[in-house]
Design a protein around this motif. Structure first.
Motif, PDB file in Angstrom:
ATOM      1  N   ASP A  60       1.073  -1.161  -0.636  1.00  0.00           N
ATOM      2  CA  ASP A  60      -0.281  -0.251   0.087  1.00  0.00           C
ATOM      3  C   ASP A  60       1.291   1.460   0.231  1.00  0.00           C
ATOM      4  O   ASP A  60       0.054   2.365  -0.407  1.00  0.00           O
ATOM      5  CB  ASP A  60      -0.967   0.097   1.410  1.00  0.00           C
ATOM      6  N   ARG A  61       2.509   1.078   0.364  1.00  0.00           N
ATOM      7  CA  ARG A  61       2.516   2.484   0.542  1.00  0.00           C
ATOM      8  C   ARG A  61       3.964   1.622  -0.481  1.00  0.00           C
ATOM      9  O   ARG A  61       5.758   2.282  -0.353  1.00  0.00           O
ATOM     10  CB  ARG A  61       3.535   2.560   1.816  1.00  0.00           C
ATOM     11  N   ASP A  62       4.116   1.174  -1.622  1.00  0.00           N
ATOM     12  CA  ASP A  62       5.144   1.312  -2.399  1.00  0.00           C
ATOM     13  C   ASP A  62       5.913   1.560  -3.653  1.00  0.00           C
ATOM     14  O   ASP A  62       7.056   2.139  -3.279  1.00  0.00           O
ATOM     15  CB  ASP A  62       4.314  -0.276  -3.958  1.00  0.00           C
ATOM     16  N   HIS A  63       4.699   3.031  -3.422  1.00  0.00           N
ATOM     17  CA  HIS A  63       5.721   4.300  -4.040  1.00  0.00           C
ATOM     18  C   HIS A  63       6.213   4.781  -3.265  1.00  0.00           C
ATOM     19  O   HIS A  63       7.423   5.115  -3.839  1.00  0.00           O
ATOM     20  CB  HIS A  63       4.570   4.656  -4.526  1.00  0.00           C
ATOM     21  N   ASP A  64       5.898   5.559  -2.006  1.00  0.00           N
ATOM     22  CA  ASP A  64       6.365   6.201  -0.540  1.00  0.00           C
ATOM     23  C   ASP A  64       7.911   5.250  -0.548  1.00  0.00           C
ATOM     24  O   ASP A  64       8.704   5.502  -0.493  1.00  0.00           O
ATOM     25  CB  ASP A  64       5.644   6.215   0.520  1.00  0.00           C
ATOM     26  N   GLY A  67      10.656   5.532  -3.252  1.00  0.00           N
ATOM     27  CA  GLY A  67      11.352   5.901  -3.778  1.00  0.00           C
ATOM     28  C   GLY A  67      12.055   6.971  -2.861  1.00  0.00           C
ATOM     29  O   GLY A  67      12.928   7.667  -2.657  1.00  0.00           O
ATOM     30  N   TRP A  68      12.006   6.958  -1.381  1.00  0.00           N
ATOM     31  CA  TRP A  68      12.545   6.803   0.144  1.00  0.00           C
ATOM     32  C   TRP A  68      14.453   5.800  -1.087  1.00  0.00           C
ATOM     33  O   TRP A  68      15.237   6.151  -0.200  1.00  0.00           O
ATOM     34  CB  TRP A  68      12.431   6.360   0.872  1.00  0.00           C
ATOM     35  N   TYR A  69      13.431   5.088  -1.150  1.00  0.00           N
ATOM     36  CA  TYR A  69      15.025   3.177  -1.619  1.00  0.00           C
ATOM     37  C   TYR A  69      15.925   4.286  -2.584  1.00  0.00           C
ATOM     38  O   TYR A  69      17.091   4.444  -2.526  1.00  0.00           O
ATOM     39  CB  TYR A  69      14.899   2.402  -2.005  1.00  0.00           C
ATOM     40  N   HIS A  70      14.997   5.160  -3.832  1.00  0.00           N
ATOM     41  CA  HIS A  70      15.836   5.605  -5.109  1.00  0.00           C
ATOM     42  C   HIS A  70      16.650   6.724  -4.132  1.00  0.00           C
ATOM     43  O   HIS A  70      18.179   7.306  -5.435  1.00  0.00           O
ATOM     44  CB  HIS A  70      15.351   5.392  -6.141  1.00  0.00           C
ATOM     45  N   SER A  71      15.846   7.763  -3.614  1.00  0.00           N
ATOM     46  CA  SER A  71      16.651   9.028  -3.186  1.00  0.00           C
ATOM     47  C   SER A  71      18.092   8.980  -2.219  1.00  0.00           C
ATOM     48  O   SER A  71      18.975   9.595  -1.892  1.00  0.00           O
ATOM     49  CB  SER A  71      15.352   9.617  -2.874  1.00  0.00           C
ATOM     50  N   ASN A  72      18.180   7.728  -1.322  1.00  0.00           N
ATOM     51  CA  ASN A  72      18.912   6.986  -1.350  1.00  0.00           C
ATOM     52  C   ASN A  72      20.453   6.221  -1.723  1.00  0.00           C
ATOM     53  O   ASN A  72      21.051   5.219  -1.187  1.00  0.00           O
ATOM     54  CB  ASN A  72      18.616   6.680   0.706  1.00  0.00           C
ATOM     55  N   GLN A 109      18.877  -5.732  10.826  1.00  0.00           N
ATOM     56  CA  GLN A 109      19.107  -4.310  10.756  1.00  0.00           C
ATOM     57  C   GLN A 109      18.457  -3.239  11.125  1.00  0.00           C
ATOM     58  O   GLN A 109      17.079  -3.860  11.131  1.00  0.00           O
ATOM     59  CB  GLN A 109      20.441  -3.939   9.406  1.00  0.00           C
ATOM     60  N   PRO A 110      18.561  -2.696  12.008  1.00  0.00           N
ATOM     61  CA  PRO A 110      16.715  -1.583  12.424  1.00  0.00           C
ATOM     62  C   PRO A 110      16.200  -1.186  11.022  1.00  0.00           C
ATOM     63  O   PRO A 110      17.337  -0.877  10.294  1.00  0.00           O
ATOM     64  CB  PRO A 110      17.521  -0.659  13.150  1.00  0.00           C
ATOM     65  N   CYS A 111      15.149  -1.101  10.913  1.00  0.00           N
ATOM     66  CA  CYS A 111      14.674  -0.266   9.730  1.00  0.00           C
ATOM     67  C   CYS A 111      15.807   1.761   9.809  1.00  0.00           C
ATOM     68  O   CYS A 111      15.134   2.083  10.973  1.00  0.00           O
ATOM     69  CB  CYS A 111      13.990   0.031   9.902  1.00  0.00           C
ATOM     70  N   PRO A 112      15.814   2.024   9.044  1.00  0.00           N
ATOM     71  CA  PRO A 112      15.998   3.587   8.664  1.00  0.00           C
ATOM     72  C   PRO A 112      15.222   4.138   9.611  1.00  0.00           C
ATOM     73  O   PRO A 112      13.897   4.107   9.112  1.00  0.00           O
ATOM     74  CB  PRO A 112      16.339   3.545   7.651  1.00  0.00           C
ATOM     75  N   ARG A 113      15.507   5.322  10.165  1.00  0.00           N
ATOM     76  CA  ARG A 113      14.778   6.418  11.202  1.00  0.00           C
ATOM     77  C   ARG A 113      13.265   6.348   9.517  1.00  0.00           C
ATOM     78  O   ARG A 113      12.499   6.955   9.781  1.00  0.00           O
ATOM     79  CB  ARG A 113      14.534   6.441  11.651  1.00  0.00           C
ATOM     80  N   VAL A 148       6.273  -8.337   4.444  1.00  0.00           N
ATOM     81  CA  VAL A 148       8.313  -8.477   3.685  1.00  0.00           C
ATOM     82  C   VAL A 148       8.152  -7.706   2.319  1.00  0.00           C
ATOM     83  O   VAL A 148       6.466  -7.930   1.575  1.00  0.00           O
ATOM     84  CB  VAL A 148       8.132  -9.824   3.047  1.00  0.00           C
ATOM     85  N   PHE A 149       8.666  -6.691   2.161  1.00  0.00           N
ATOM     86  CA  PHE A 149       8.913  -6.202   1.162  1.00  0.00           C
ATOM     87  C   PHE A 149      10.193  -6.149   0.469  1.00  0.00           C
ATOM     88  O   PHE A 149      11.427  -5.668   1.160  1.00  0.00           O
ATOM     89  CB  PHE A 149       8.552  -4.084   0.866  1.00  0.00           C
ATOM     90  N   HIS A 150      10.595  -6.509  -1.372  1.00  0.00           N
ATOM     91  CA  HIS A 150      11.806  -6.625  -2.156  1.00  0.00           C
ATOM     92  C   HIS A 150      12.159  -5.228  -2.234  1.00  0.00           C
ATOM     93  O   HIS A 150      11.399  -5.257  -3.365  1.00  0.00           O
ATOM     94  CB  HIS A 150      11.162  -7.694  -1.915  1.00  0.00           C
ATOM     95  N   PHE A 151      13.028  -4.807  -2.048  1.00  0.00           N
ATOM     96  CA  PHE A 151      14.290  -4.123  -2.622  1.00  0.00           C
ATOM     97  C   PHE A 151      15.055  -4.810  -4.133  1.00  0.00           C
ATOM     98  O   PHE A 151      15.352  -5.201  -3.920  1.00  0.00           O
ATOM     99  CB  PHE A 151      15.254  -3.284  -1.685  1.00  0.00           C
ATOM    100  N   GLU A 152      14.350  -4.143  -5.265  1.00  0.00           N
ATOM    101  CA  GLU A 152      15.081  -4.279  -5.994  1.00  0.00           C
ATOM    102  C   GLU A 152      16.471  -3.809  -6.958  1.00  0.00           C
ATOM    103  O   GLU A 152      15.731  -2.034  -6.278  1.00  0.00           O
ATOM    104  CB  GLU A 152      13.557  -4.186  -7.938  1.00  0.00           C
TER     105      GLU A 152
END
Length: 154
Positions: A60-64, A67-72, A109-113, A148-152
Motif C-alpha cells: 500500500d506504500r509501494d511508491h513511498d 521513492g525513499w530507496y531510490h533517493s538514498n 538490521q534496524p529499519c532506517p528512521r 515483506v517488501f523486496h527492494f529491487e
C-alpha cells in the motif's frame, strides 16, 4: 431382520460417521499435504494488497518506499546495500505468516528512521526491520512474519 443384522448396520453407521467426521476435520489442516503445496501463504515481495494483522501492507506504500530507496541509493544503510543481499535460497525463507528462521534473525538490521516515519505504525509487539535488502515486519514474541517488501536492485 434379526438383532445381529441391526447391530451390524448400526455399528457400521457409527463407524462410518466417526471416520467421515475425522476426515472432514483433517481437511485443510495440512494432513497428507506438503507444506509447500499450501496456497494460503504469501511470499510477500511487495505485491499483495490485502491488509494483514490489522496492518496496512507494505504494498500500500509501494511508491513511498521505492521513492525513499531510490533517493538514498548512493548511501544505503546496513542491510539494504547491494553487498548485504541474501542468496535466493535464504530470501525464499521470508514468507508472510511464516516464522523468521534463526539464521535470518542474526542478519536483522534496524529499519532506517526516515523510512520508519513513512510507514504506518506497526501493530503491538511488531517491528519493522531490514534483512538482506528486504523490509520485514515481524512479531517480536514469536518471530511470525507479517509482511515483506523486496527492494529491487538498479
Amino acid at each position: 431382520m434379526s438383532f445381529k443384522v441391526w447391530f451390524r448396520l448400526g455399528a457400521s453407521a457409527v463407524i462410518g460417521l466417526a471416520l467421515s467426521t475425522t476426515i472432514a476435520a483433517a481437511q485443510g489442516n495440512g494432513h497428507g499435504h506438503d507444506k509447500h503445496d499450501r496456497d494460503d501463504r504469501d511470499h510477500g515481495h511487495g505485491n499483495g494488497h490485502q491488509k494483514g494483522h490489522g496492518h496496512e501492507r507494505y504494498a500500500d506504500r509501494d511508491h513511498d518506499i521505492r521513492g525513499w530507496y531510490h533517493s538514498n541509493y548512493e548511501h544505503l544503510p546496513p542491510g539494504l546495500s547491494k553487498r548485504d543481499r541474501l542468496p535466493p535460497g535464504l530470501e525464499r525463507q521470508l514468507i508472510v505468516r511464516g516464522t523468521l528462521p534463526p539464521g535470518l534473525r542474526r542478519k536483522m538490521q534496524p529499519c532506517p528512521r526516515e523510512l520508519v516515519t513513512m510507514l504506518p505504525p506497526p501493530p503491538p509487539n511488531y517491528v519493522h526491520v531490514v534483512i538482506g535488502g528486504n523490509l520485514v515486519l515481524y512479531n517480536r514474541a514469536n518471530f511470525e512474519i507479517a509482511d515483506v517488501f523486496h527492494f529491487e536492485l538498479n
